[in-house]
Structures are given as structure tokens and as C-alpha cells.
Design a protein around this motif. Structure first.
Motif, PDB file in Angstrom:
ATOM      1  N   GLU A 164     -16.423  -5.208 -12.837  1.00 50.56           N
ATOM      2  CA  GLU A 164     -15.518  -4.138 -12.423  1.00 50.56           C
ATOM      3  C   GLU A 164     -14.424  -3.970 -13.470  1.00 50.56           C
ATOM      4  O   GLU A 164     -13.856  -4.964 -13.928  1.00 50.56           O
ATOM      5  N   ASP A 165     -14.137  -2.718 -13.832  1.00 47.93           N
ATOM      6  CA  ASP A 165     -13.004  -2.475 -14.708  1.00 47.93           C
ATOM      7  C   ASP A 165     -11.723  -2.957 -14.042  1.00 47.93           C
ATOM      8  O   ASP A 165     -11.562  -2.854 -12.818  1.00 47.93           O
ATOM      9  N   ILE A 166     -10.802  -3.471 -14.847  1.00 41.60           N
ATOM     10  CA  ILE A 166      -9.513  -3.932 -14.345  1.00 41.60           C
ATOM     11  C   ILE A 166      -8.434  -2.953 -14.793  1.00 41.60           C
ATOM     12  O   ILE A 166      -8.356  -2.587 -15.972  1.00 41.60           O
ATOM     13  N   TYR A 167      -7.592  -2.554 -13.858  1.00 38.12           N
ATOM     14  CA  TYR A 167      -6.525  -1.594 -14.131  1.00 38.12           C
ATOM     15  C   TYR A 167      -5.162  -2.237 -13.936  1.00 38.12           C
ATOM     16  O   TYR A 167      -4.968  -3.046 -13.025  1.00 38.12           O
ATOM     17  N   GLY A 168      -4.236  -1.863 -14.812  1.00 35.84           N
ATOM     18  CA  GLY A 168      -2.848  -2.234 -14.604  1.00 35.84           C
ATOM     19  C   GLY A 168      -2.231  -1.248 -13.642  1.00 35.84           C
ATOM     20  O   GLY A 168      -2.375  -0.023 -13.806  1.00 35.84           O
ATOM     21  N   LEU A 169      -1.567  -1.753 -12.610  1.00 35.14           N
ATOM     22  CA  LEU A 169      -0.998  -0.909 -11.553  1.00 35.14           C
ATOM     23  C   LEU A 169       0.529  -0.960 -11.600  1.00 35.14           C
ATOM     24  O   LEU A 169       1.120  -2.042 -11.562  1.00 35.14           O
ATOM     25  N   PHE A 170       1.145   0.203 -11.676  1.00 36.69           N
ATOM     26  CA  PHE A 170       2.600   0.316 -11.671  1.00 36.69           C
ATOM     27  C   PHE A 170       3.062   1.046 -10.410  1.00 36.69           C
ATOM     28  O   PHE A 170       2.350   1.907  -9.886  1.00 36.69           O
ATOM     29  N   ARG A 171       4.253   0.683  -9.963  1.00 33.92           N
ATOM     30  CA  ARG A 171       4.897   1.389  -8.855  1.00 33.92           C
ATOM     31  C   ARG A 171       6.297   1.834  -9.296  1.00 33.92           C
ATOM     32  O   ARG A 171       6.876   1.238 -10.229  1.00 33.92           O
ATOM     33  N   THR A 187      -8.848  10.502  -7.736  1.00 30.61           N
ATOM     34  CA  THR A 187     -10.174  11.110  -7.675  1.00 30.61           C
ATOM     35  C   THR A 187     -11.025  10.689  -8.872  1.00 30.61           C
ATOM     36  O   THR A 187     -12.248  10.656  -8.799  1.00 30.61           O
ATOM     37  N   GLU A 188     -10.357  10.372  -9.977  1.00 29.24           N
ATOM     38  CA  GLU A 188     -11.052   9.905 -11.173  1.00 29.24           C
ATOM     39  C   GLU A 188     -10.206   8.850 -11.855  1.00 29.24           C
ATOM     40  O   GLU A 188      -9.029   9.086 -12.158  1.00 29.24           O
ATOM     41  N   LEU A 189     -10.786   7.698 -12.095  1.00 22.23           N
ATOM     42  CA  LEU A 189     -10.057   6.613 -12.738  1.00 22.23           C
ATOM     43  C   LEU A 189     -10.115   6.783 -14.250  1.00 22.23           C
ATOM     44  O   LEU A 189     -11.124   7.244 -14.798  1.00 22.23           O
ATOM     45  N   PRO A 190      -9.028   6.434 -14.958  1.00 22.31           N
ATOM     46  CA  PRO A 190      -9.042   6.581 -16.420  1.00 22.31           C
ATOM     47  C   PRO A 190     -10.087   5.682 -17.067  1.00 22.31           C
ATOM     48  O   PRO A 190     -10.285   4.537 -16.666  1.00 22.31           O
ATOM     49  N   GLN A 191     -10.759   6.236 -18.072  1.00 24.47           N
ATOM     50  CA  GLN A 191     -11.758   5.480 -18.810  1.00 24.47           C
ATOM     51  C   GLN A 191     -11.083   4.549 -19.814  1.00 24.47           C
ATOM     52  O   GLN A 191      -9.911   4.702 -20.140  1.00 24.47           O
ATOM     53  N   ALA A 192     -11.848   3.601 -20.310  1.00 22.89           N
ATOM     54  CA  ALA A 192     -11.341   2.714 -21.361  1.00 22.89           C
ATOM     55  C   ALA A 192     -11.042   3.534 -22.613  1.00 22.89           C
ATOM     56  O   ALA A 192     -11.823   4.423 -22.987  1.00 22.89           O
ATOM     57  N   GLY A 232       0.904  -5.431 -10.786  1.00 19.97           N
ATOM     58  CA  GLY A 232      -0.240  -6.342 -10.891  1.00 19.97           C
ATOM     59  C   GLY A 232      -1.476  -5.642 -11.412  1.00 19.97           C
ATOM     60  O   GLY A 232      -1.411  -4.565 -12.010  1.00 19.97           O
ATOM     61  N   TRP A 233      -2.614  -6.268 -11.146  1.00 21.22           N
ATOM     62  CA  TRP A 233      -3.896  -5.807 -11.680  1.00 21.22           C
ATOM     63  C   TRP A 233      -4.858  -5.592 -10.520  1.00 21.22           C
ATOM     64  O   TRP A 233      -4.854  -6.342  -9.547  1.00 21.22           O
ATOM     65  N   ARG A 234      -5.689  -4.554 -10.651  1.00 21.46           N
ATOM     66  CA  ARG A 234      -6.612  -4.233  -9.581  1.00 21.46           C
ATOM     67  C   ARG A 234      -7.991  -3.918 -10.148  1.00 21.46           C
ATOM     68  O   ARG A 234      -8.114  -3.236 -11.169  1.00 21.46           O
ATOM     69  N   GLY A 235      -9.023  -4.428  -9.473  1.00 21.38           N
ATOM     70  CA  GLY A 235     -10.378  -4.054  -9.824  1.00 21.38           C
ATOM     71  C   GLY A 235     -10.659  -2.634  -9.385  1.00 21.38           C
ATOM     72  O   GLY A 235      -9.941  -2.064  -8.534  1.00 21.38           O
ATOM     73  N   ALA A 236     -11.711  -2.039  -9.931  1.00 19.51           N
ATOM     74  CA  ALA A 236     -11.994  -0.625  -9.679  1.00 19.51           C
ATOM     75  C   ALA A 236     -12.191  -0.310  -8.198  1.00 19.51           C
ATOM     76  O   ALA A 236     -11.971   0.822  -7.765  1.00 19.51           O
ATOM     77  N   GLY A 237     -12.583  -1.297  -7.403  1.00 18.05           N
ATOM     78  CA  GLY A 237     -12.819  -1.037  -5.992  1.00 18.05           C
ATOM     79  C   GLY A 237     -11.619  -1.280  -5.094  1.00 18.05           C
ATOM     80  O   GLY A 237     -11.739  -1.196  -3.861  1.00 18.05           O
ATOM     81  N   ALA A 238     -10.461  -1.552  -5.651  1.00 16.43           N
ATOM     82  CA  ALA A 238      -9.278  -1.874  -4.847  1.00 16.43           C
ATOM     83  C   ALA A 238      -8.801  -0.662  -4.044  1.00 16.43           C
ATOM     84  O   ALA A 238      -8.875   0.485  -4.508  1.00 16.43           O
ATOM     85  N   LEU A 239      -8.279  -0.928  -2.846  1.00 18.38           N
ATOM     86  CA  LEU A 239      -7.807   0.153  -1.982  1.00 18.38           C
ATOM     87  C   LEU A 239      -6.694   0.959  -2.636  1.00 18.38           C
ATOM     88  O   LEU A 239      -6.585   2.172  -2.439  1.00 18.38           O
ATOM     89  N   GLN A 240      -5.855   0.286  -3.433  1.00 17.46           N
ATOM     90  CA  GLN A 240      -4.727   0.989  -4.060  1.00 17.46           C
ATOM     91  C   GLN A 240      -5.176   2.068  -5.036  1.00 17.46           C
ATOM     92  O   GLN A 240      -4.377   2.923  -5.428  1.00 17.46           O
ATOM     93  N   LEU A 241      -6.433   2.049  -5.444  1.00 13.04           N
ATOM     94  CA  LEU A 241      -6.932   3.045  -6.385  1.00 13.04           C
ATOM     95  C   LEU A 241      -7.631   4.212  -5.695  1.00 13.04           C
ATOM     96  O   LEU A 241      -8.112   5.125  -6.356  1.00 13.04           O
ATOM     97  N   GLN A 279       3.208   7.777  -6.487  1.00 10.21           N
ATOM     98  CA  GLN A 279       3.604   6.476  -5.939  1.00 10.21           C
ATOM     99  C   GLN A 279       2.987   5.309  -6.701  1.00 10.21           C
ATOM    100  O   GLN A 279       3.393   4.158  -6.501  1.00 10.21           O
ATOM    101  N   THR A 280       2.033   5.601  -7.524  1.00 12.65           N
ATOM    102  CA  THR A 280       1.458   4.587  -8.395  1.00 12.65           C
ATOM    103  C   THR A 280       1.108   5.221  -9.738  1.00 12.65           C
ATOM    104  O   THR A 280       1.079   6.438  -9.882  1.00 12.65           O
ATOM    105  N   CYS A 281       0.848   4.354 -10.694  1.00 12.77           N
ATOM    106  CA  CYS A 281       0.443   4.791 -12.029  1.00 12.77           C
ATOM    107  C   CYS A 281      -0.463   3.684 -12.569  1.00 12.77           C
ATOM    108  O   CYS A 281      -0.193   2.499 -12.342  1.00 12.77           O
ATOM    109  N   ILE A 282      -1.542   4.061 -13.262  1.00 14.80           N
ATOM    110  CA  ILE A 282      -2.505   3.051 -13.704  1.00 14.80           C
ATOM    111  C   ILE A 282      -2.953   3.292 -15.137  1.00 14.80           C
ATOM    112  O   ILE A 282      -2.842   4.399 -15.664  1.00 14.80           O
TER     113      ILE A 282
END
Length: 267
Positions: A94-101, A128-133, A115-124, A80-83
Motif C-alpha cells: 500500500e502506498d504511504i501518505y503523509g497526512l497533515f491537519r 476522490t483521487e489520491l496523489p501519485q508518486a 502522521g502516516w496513512r496507508g492508501a486504505g485508511a479511513l482518513q483518505l 480539513q486534511t492535506c496529503i
């Protein structure tokens, strides 16, 4: 927008540069990202583009492309999302992620940029593991100038294609630009040997190559006129191009925010 970002996702309204510079029109996702991230001079060296966020758009386009290459564009388990990691951070670090739906509109890209979400955003929370830079090279030596390697340079190969970057007085003297370039390159190499941090790592998307930039001083010993691009080989650095400071900054910013003084003059 060039690159795979606009192929991968529908970006929605993209504000024309003219409107952004004039302060008119409605804000878009790039305005949002610029506000969210640590403040940067995104239009350095480009007076004609000042206020257009041209460097930021170039940065996002090719950072996403590198994320695709390194399999760092990650869907959630429910799709349902892609980052992807933008490699930018908020003022709170905080790392910033591009969020796709998923895009429900027919005849559009499979995703849209939500849009864009900080690492602590609920949408993330779905991850279980966020992509690294992403990195442009796993070899740490590729980012640093090796003063033991020679730099090959043939001025004649560059004088015709880059003459517009340099003072007119040099172009009017027979062999003036050629001799000036040879001297400028030798000086740049000497400066980099004394201070390897002068050489700035940069990414060349067309060649998918990590390169280094050296400043070229011709008219003023305190202010560079252009940058020499060098690529590392087994036995020497090869001079591949001479570029404007604006293009040098764009290429360097893909790797990291430049700290070398010659790419960070007072605004």
C-alpha cells in the motif's frame, strides 16, 4: 530539518539522533514511518549515523519538496486534511501518505504533521483521487546510462576537494591521486558500458537535477571508495562531483531504492 517540510507543517517532537541511536527518548513520526514502511537499511554506509534514520529524514524532506514542486501536496475538498505520497509502501504494498491537519496554534505553521496513512485508511476517504508518486524526470532515458555519450572528466579539478575520500597512500605520491582517479573513472565508464545498470540515478536537490552515479574503485577492486556524479548534456556527460558512498546512497534513495550491487553491499 532543512527544506520546505518544516516550513509547511509543524512536525512536533523530533527525536534527537543520539537518543534514537541509544534507544532512549520517545518515538517520533520518523520512527513511526520506519516501522510502517517496508524495512530498509536507512543508515547504510554511515556507521556513525547507524540507528539515526538520517537517510529516511533526508528522503522525506526532499520527497515532500518535490511533491510541492509538482503540485502533488493535495488538500481535501473540506480543507480539513492535506496529503502527499511518500513513495514508500507498506509490506502489503500500500502506498504511504503523509497526512497533515490544520494547525490551530497561533504563530505556527498552517499545518501540522498528523502522521502516516496507508492508501486504505479511513482518513483518505475524503479524496476522490489520491496523489501519485512524484517523478524526478518524465524522460525515461534520463534514468539510464547512454554508453554512446562520452564522459568528460578532468582529475585535477577534483583531487584537492575530494582527497580525504581516498587512501592516504595515494595522497602521498606526487600525481598519485590524479592518475588513480583517471584510471578509476575510465574503469567506471567501461563497467557502465558493459552493464548500464551499474549507473545509479540520483537526485541533486540543490541543482534540481537528475544525475547518475558511477562507482570509483581505487584501493580494492571489489569495494568502491567513492562515487562519481555525472550530468547528461546534449553531446556528453559532464562530471560534476565526487561524493562519499554515504552521500551517494542518500541522493540515490531519493529516486528509488538502489539495486546496483555496489550500493548494496552486505550489512
Amino acid at each position: 530539518m532543512r527544506g520546505q517540510l518544516s516550513v509547511f507543517a509543524y512536525l512536533g517532537h523530533v527525536r534527537p539522533a543520539e537518543e534514537r541511536q541509544a534507544g532512549t527518548g520517545s518515538a517520533d513520526s520518523f520512527d513511526e514511518l520506519a516501522r510502517m514502511a517496508v524495512d530498509e537499511p536507512w543508515d547504510r554506509f554511515s556507521p556513525a549515523e547507524r540507528g539515526s534514520l538520517a537517510v529516511l529524514k533526508h528522503y522525506v524532506t526532499w520527497t515532500f519538496e518535490q511533491s510541492l514542486v509538482t503540485d502533488s501536496v493535495v488538500p481535501s475538498s473540506d480543507s480539513q486534511t492535506c496529503i502527499f505520497n511518500t513513495r514508500l509502501v507498506t509490506p502489503q504494498h500500500e502506498d504511504i501518505y503523509g497526512l497533515f491537519r490544520p494547525n490551530r496554534q497561533a504563530d505556527r505553521q498552517d499545518w501540522y504533521l498528523a502522521g502516516w496513512r496507508g492508501a486504505g485508511a479511513l482518513q483518505l476517504d475524503a479524496y476522490t483521487e489520491l496523489p501519485q508518486a512524484t517523478a524526478y524526470s518524465q524522460d525515461p532515458h534520463a534514468y539510464v546510462f547512454d554508453w554512446d555519450l562520452p564522459v568528460t572528466f578532468v582529475a585535477r579539478q577534483f583531487t584537492l576537494t575530494v582527497s580525504s575520500l581516498f587512501p592516504a597512500a595515494l595522497r602521498e605520491i606526487p600525481l598519485g591521486l590524479e592518475l588513480a582517479l583517471e584510471g578509476a573513472v575510465n574503469r567506471a565508464i567501461d563497467i557502465a558500458k558493459r552493464n548500464p545498470g551499474t549507473a545509479v540515478p540520483a537526485w541533486q536537490p540543490g541543482k534540481a537535477e537528475l544525475q547518475l552515479l558511477l562507482p570509483l574503485y581505487l584501493a580494492n577492486p571489489a569495494t568502491p571508495d567513492a562515487a562519481l556524479v555525472i550530468s547528461r548534456g546534449n553531446m556528453a556527460y559532464r562530471s560534476t562531483a565526487i561524493v562519499s558512498l554515504a552521500d551517494a546512497y542518500k541522493a540515490a534513495r531519493l529516486v528509488t531504492r538502489p539495486t546496483a550491487h555496489w550500493l548494496n553491499p552486505p550489512m
